[in-house]
Scaffold this motif. Structure first.
Motif, short mmCIF file in Angstrom:
data_model
loop_
_atom_site.label_atom_id
_atom_site.label_comp_id
_atom_site.label_asym_id
_atom_site.label_seq_id
_atom_site.Cartn_x
_atom_site.Cartn_y
_atom_site.Cartn_z
N GLN A 423 0.81 -1.22 0.00
CA GLN A 423 0.00 0.00 0.00
C GLN A 423 0.85 1.27 0.00
N SER A 424 2.11 1.15 0.38
CA SER A 424 3.00 2.31 0.37
C SER A 424 3.54 2.61 -1.03
N MET A 425 3.32 1.66 -1.97
CA MET A 425 3.81 1.82 -3.34
C MET A 425 2.72 2.43 -4.22
N ASP A 426 3.14 2.90 -5.37
CA ASP A 426 2.19 3.31 -6.40
C ASP A 426 1.79 2.05 -7.16
N THR A 427 0.60 1.52 -6.87
CA THR A 427 0.14 0.29 -7.52
C THR A 427 -1.00 0.57 -8.50
N SER A 428 -1.10 1.81 -8.93
CA SER A 428 -2.20 2.17 -9.84
C SER A 428 -2.12 1.42 -11.16
N GLY A 429 -0.90 1.06 -11.57
CA GLY A 429 -0.75 0.32 -12.83
C GLY A 429 -0.51 -1.16 -12.65
N LEU A 430 -0.65 -1.63 -11.41
CA LEU A 430 -0.35 -3.04 -11.12
C LEU A 430 -1.42 -3.94 -11.75
N LYS A 431 -0.98 -4.89 -12.56
CA LYS A 431 -1.91 -5.77 -13.26
C LYS A 431 -2.18 -7.06 -12.48
N ARG A 432 -1.14 -7.59 -11.82
CA ARG A 432 -1.35 -8.85 -11.11
C ARG A 432 -0.24 -9.08 -10.10
N ILE A 433 -0.60 -9.72 -8.99
CA ILE A 433 0.37 -10.20 -8.01
C ILE A 433 0.47 -11.70 -8.15
N PHE A 434 1.69 -12.20 -8.33
CA PHE A 434 1.94 -13.65 -8.36
C PHE A 434 2.45 -14.07 -6.98
N MET A 435 1.72 -14.94 -6.33
CA MET A 435 2.05 -15.33 -4.96
C MET A 435 2.85 -16.63 -4.96
N VAL A 436 4.05 -16.57 -4.38
CA VAL A 436 4.94 -17.74 -4.28
C VAL A 436 5.38 -17.89 -2.83
N HIS A 437 6.18 -18.93 -2.58
CA HIS A 437 6.83 -19.10 -1.27
C HIS A 437 5.85 -19.14 -0.11
N GLY A 438 4.93 -20.09 -0.13
CA GLY A 438 4.02 -20.23 1.00
C GLY A 438 3.32 -21.58 0.95
N GLU A 439 2.94 -22.08 2.12
CA GLU A 439 2.15 -23.30 2.17
C GLU A 439 0.74 -23.00 1.67
N PRO A 440 0.09 -23.94 0.98
CA PRO A 440 -1.17 -23.65 0.28
C PRO A 440 -2.25 -23.01 1.15
N GLU A 441 -2.47 -23.54 2.35
CA GLU A 441 -3.53 -22.99 3.20
C GLU A 441 -3.20 -21.57 3.66
N VAL A 442 -1.90 -21.29 3.83
CA VAL A 442 -1.47 -19.94 4.21
C VAL A 442 -1.73 -18.97 3.05
N GLN A 443 -1.45 -19.41 1.84
CA GLN A 443 -1.61 -18.54 0.68
C GLN A 443 -3.08 -18.17 0.45
N VAL A 444 -3.98 -19.09 0.73
CA VAL A 444 -5.41 -18.80 0.58
C VAL A 444 -5.82 -17.67 1.52
N VAL A 445 -5.35 -17.75 2.77
CA VAL A 445 -5.66 -16.70 3.76
C VAL A 445 -5.09 -15.36 3.31
#
Length: 469
Positions: A423-445
Motif C-alpha cells: 500500500q505504500s507503493m504506487d500500484t495504480s498500474g499493477l496488473k497482477r500479483i503472483f504469490m509464491v513461497h508459502g504453504e497452500p492454506e497460508v496462501q489462501v488466507v
C-alpha cells in the motif's frame, strides 16, 4: 513482445525457489534454491533438476539463503556458463553457503558409505556437487550494488532494491523493453523483510511495477514487536540463570545468529540481564559474522553509528565465544549451565544443532528457543509442535525441555507488514500479483486478505504453470 512467468520451485511450498521469466525465448532465472523438508523427499526433488540450465541467458540471485542459492552449482554442471547477478554481500554469503553445503554432502556420503559397508549393503548416494563446483559458481557471480540499473540482456534491465530480509538481500526490478519504447516491469521480492530489524535497513519502496512476484511465507499470521522479543529473550535468559539450564537456539548461520547476538548484547548493555556465556557453535556463522563486518553499505543507521562512529562491535562482546572445532563443540555438552548455545542448521535437520538437541532436549531445566520458520516435516517443526518424542540420529528422545517460540525474529514480513508495504507503493498500474513461497492454506488466507485490501488480481502460482504477462 512475448513474456511468460513460471515457477519450478517455491510454488505452493516454502523452499526451493526457482522462478523463470521468458522474454521472446530468452530465459532469466530468478533464484536457484534447494528444497528443504523430509530428507529423502528433499534429496529427490533436488536431484530431479528440471531447470533448462543450458538455455538460461542469466540468473538473478535475490539473497544468499540456501533455499534461494543452494542449487546454483547444479546450473553449471547442467551447462549454464552465463552470469549470475547479485549484490556484493550476497555474493560473499552465497559462497559460504554453497561451500558449506558441498562439505556437508561430502561428509554425509562418507558416513553413509561406512554405515552401508558395516551392514553389507549397497551404497549409491552421491553429493549433488562438490567444493570445486561451488567455487566455479562463485566465479560466475557479477555484483551489482543497490539502485545501479544494469542491462543483463540486450532488452532486459535489472535494478536491485534493499529487501530488508538479510544482509545483502534484494528485490529485483526487471524491466523488459521491445526497443520501441514499450516496457513491462516485473518486481520479484525474493524474501520480503520487515521494518525495524536489527543491523540491516528496512525494505525499500519499489517504483511502480506491472507485476509483482510476492512471497507469502507468513501470510496468515502477525509477528511480535522487537520490544516484545527483547522482553521474552530476557525472560528466557533469566529462567536459564535461575535453573542453571542451557538455552539451545537453532538458528540460521546467516542473519538470525548475528541478530540474536546483537540483541543479547543490547540486553546486557542495558543491564536488563547479567552476562551469561553465549556460544555460537557454527563454523559457517563465524565466517558469516566476519562478512557482516566488511559490508557496512548494508547497515541501518544504528549499526552504522555503532561500528563507524563509536567503533563498538556488537558481534564481539565479552561473554560471546565462537566455537569452530568439533572438540570444542562436544565440550559444550559437558559444561554446566547457565549458558546459551546458538547453532545451525536453523530447521534442525543437519549440523551441530542436532547433537546439542540430543544432549539437552530430555532435561526440564533446559530450554529450546525457536526463533524462525520451521518447514513441514523437519525436526524443528516437530519440536515446535511440541511432540512428546522426537527422533534424532535414529534414536527416540523424550521432549522434557521447555519449548519457547519468539516470532519477532522472523526475517519475513507477516501479512500486515506485506500489505502495508504494497500500500505504500504506487500500484495504480499493477496488473497482477503472483504469490509464491508459502504453504497452500497460508496462501489462501493471504490472498483473501489482499483482496479485501483492494488488490483484486492475485494469482497463487502453480508449479510449472505458465502465465502470460
Amino acid at each position: 513482445m512475448s513474456i511468460y512467468f513460471y515457477s519450478l520451485g517455491a510454488a505452493e511450498e516454502v523452499t526451493g525457489s526457482k522462478h523463470i521469466i521468458e522474454v521472446d525465448g530468452r530465459m532469466i532465472l530468478v533464484d536457484c534454491g534447494a528444497f528443504q523438508g523430509r530428507r529423502a523427499e528433499a534429496d529427490e526433488k533436488n536431484r530431479n533438476f528440471e531447470v533448462p540450465a543450458d538455455k538460461m541467458d542469466a540468473v538473478v540471485l535475490t539473497h544468499a539463503h540456501y533455499d534461494h542459492c543452494g542449487l546454483l552449482p547444479l546450473l553449471g554442471l547442467k551447462g549454464f556458463n552465463g552470469n549470475i547477478y547479485a549484490t556484493p554481500a550476497t555474493r560473499d554469503l552465497a559462497n559460504i553457503i554453497m561451500m558449506d553445503s558441498a562439505r556437508i554432502q561430502a561428509r554425509d556420503a562418507e558416513y553413509l558409505q561406512k554405515q552401508a559397508r558395516k551392514h553389507g549393503q549397497e551404497f549409491s548416494w552421491r553429493p549433488l556437487y562438490n567444493e570445486q563446483d561451488a567455487i566455479n559458481t562463485t566465479n560466475q557471480i557479477i555484483t551489482i550494488s543497490y539502485r545501479r540499473p544494469t542491462w543483463i540482456t540486450p532488452n532486459i534491465l535489472l535494478e536491485f532494491f534493499d529487501a530488508g530480509h538479510i544482509l545483502g538481500s534484494a528485490m529485483a526490478l526487471i524491466t523488459v523493453t521491445d526497443g520501441e519504447g514499450n516496457t513491462k516491469k516485473i518486481a520479484c521480492t525474493g524474501d520480503l523483510g520487515r521494518k525495524g530489524k536489527a543491523i540491516i535497513r528496512d525494505p525499500e519502496i519499489l517504483p511502480p511495477a506491472d507485476y509483482i512476484v510476492l512471497e507469502s511465507t507468513y501470510g496468515d499470521r502477525l509477528h511480535e514487536t522487537t520490544e516484545d522479543a527483547l522482553a521474552k529473550l530476557a525472560d528466557v535468559a533469566t529462567k536459564a540463570i535461575k535453573m542453571n539450564g542451557k538455552i539451545v537456539i537453532p538458528a540460521f548461520a546467516i542473519e538470525r545468529t548475528q541478530e540474536l547476538v546483537y540483541y543479547f548484547h543490547v540486553l546486557v548493555d542495558r543491564k536488563i540481564i547479567p552476562e551469561i556465556p553465549i556460544f555460537v557453535d557454527s563454523p559457517m556463522a563465524v565466517n558469516a559474522t566476519s562478512i557482516f563486518q566488511v559490508h557496512p553499505e548494508c547497515y541501518d543507521e544504528a549499526t552504522h553509528e555503532a561500528f563507524i562512529k563509536h567503533h563498538k562491535n556488537p558481534f564481539g562482546f565479552n561473554s560471546l565465544r565462537f566455537v569452530t572445532s568439533v572438540e570444542e563443540s562436544k565440550s559444550l555438552n559437558e559444561m554446566e549451565g547457565p549458558m546459551i548455545i546458538i547453532s545451525a542448521d536453523g530447521m534442525c535437520e543437519a549440523g551441530r544443532i542436532t547433537h546439542h538437541l540430543a544432549n539437552t532436549i530430555g532435561d526440564p531445566c533446559n530450554q529450546i528457543l525457536i526463533v524462525g520458520y520451521m518447514a513441514e516435516h523437519t525436526l524443528g517443526r516437530r519440536i515446535l509442535n511440541r511432540e512428546m518424542e522426537v527422533r534424532i540420529f535414529n534414536q527416540w528422545y523424550n521432549v522434557r525441555a521447555e519449548i519457547t517460540q519468539i516470532n519477532a525474529f522472523s526475517a519475513h514480513a507477516d501479512y500486515q507488514e506485506a500489505t502495508d508495504w504494497l500500500q505504500s507503493m504506487d500500484t495504480s498500474g499493477l496488473k497482477r500479483i503472483f504469490m509464491v513461497h508459502g504453504e497452500p492454506e497460508v496462501q489462501v488466507v493471504f490472498k483473501d486478505h489482499l483482496e479485501e485490501n483492494g488488490f483484486k488480481s492475485v494469482q497463487i502460482v502453480k508449479y510449472g504453470e505458465h502465465y502470460e504477462l
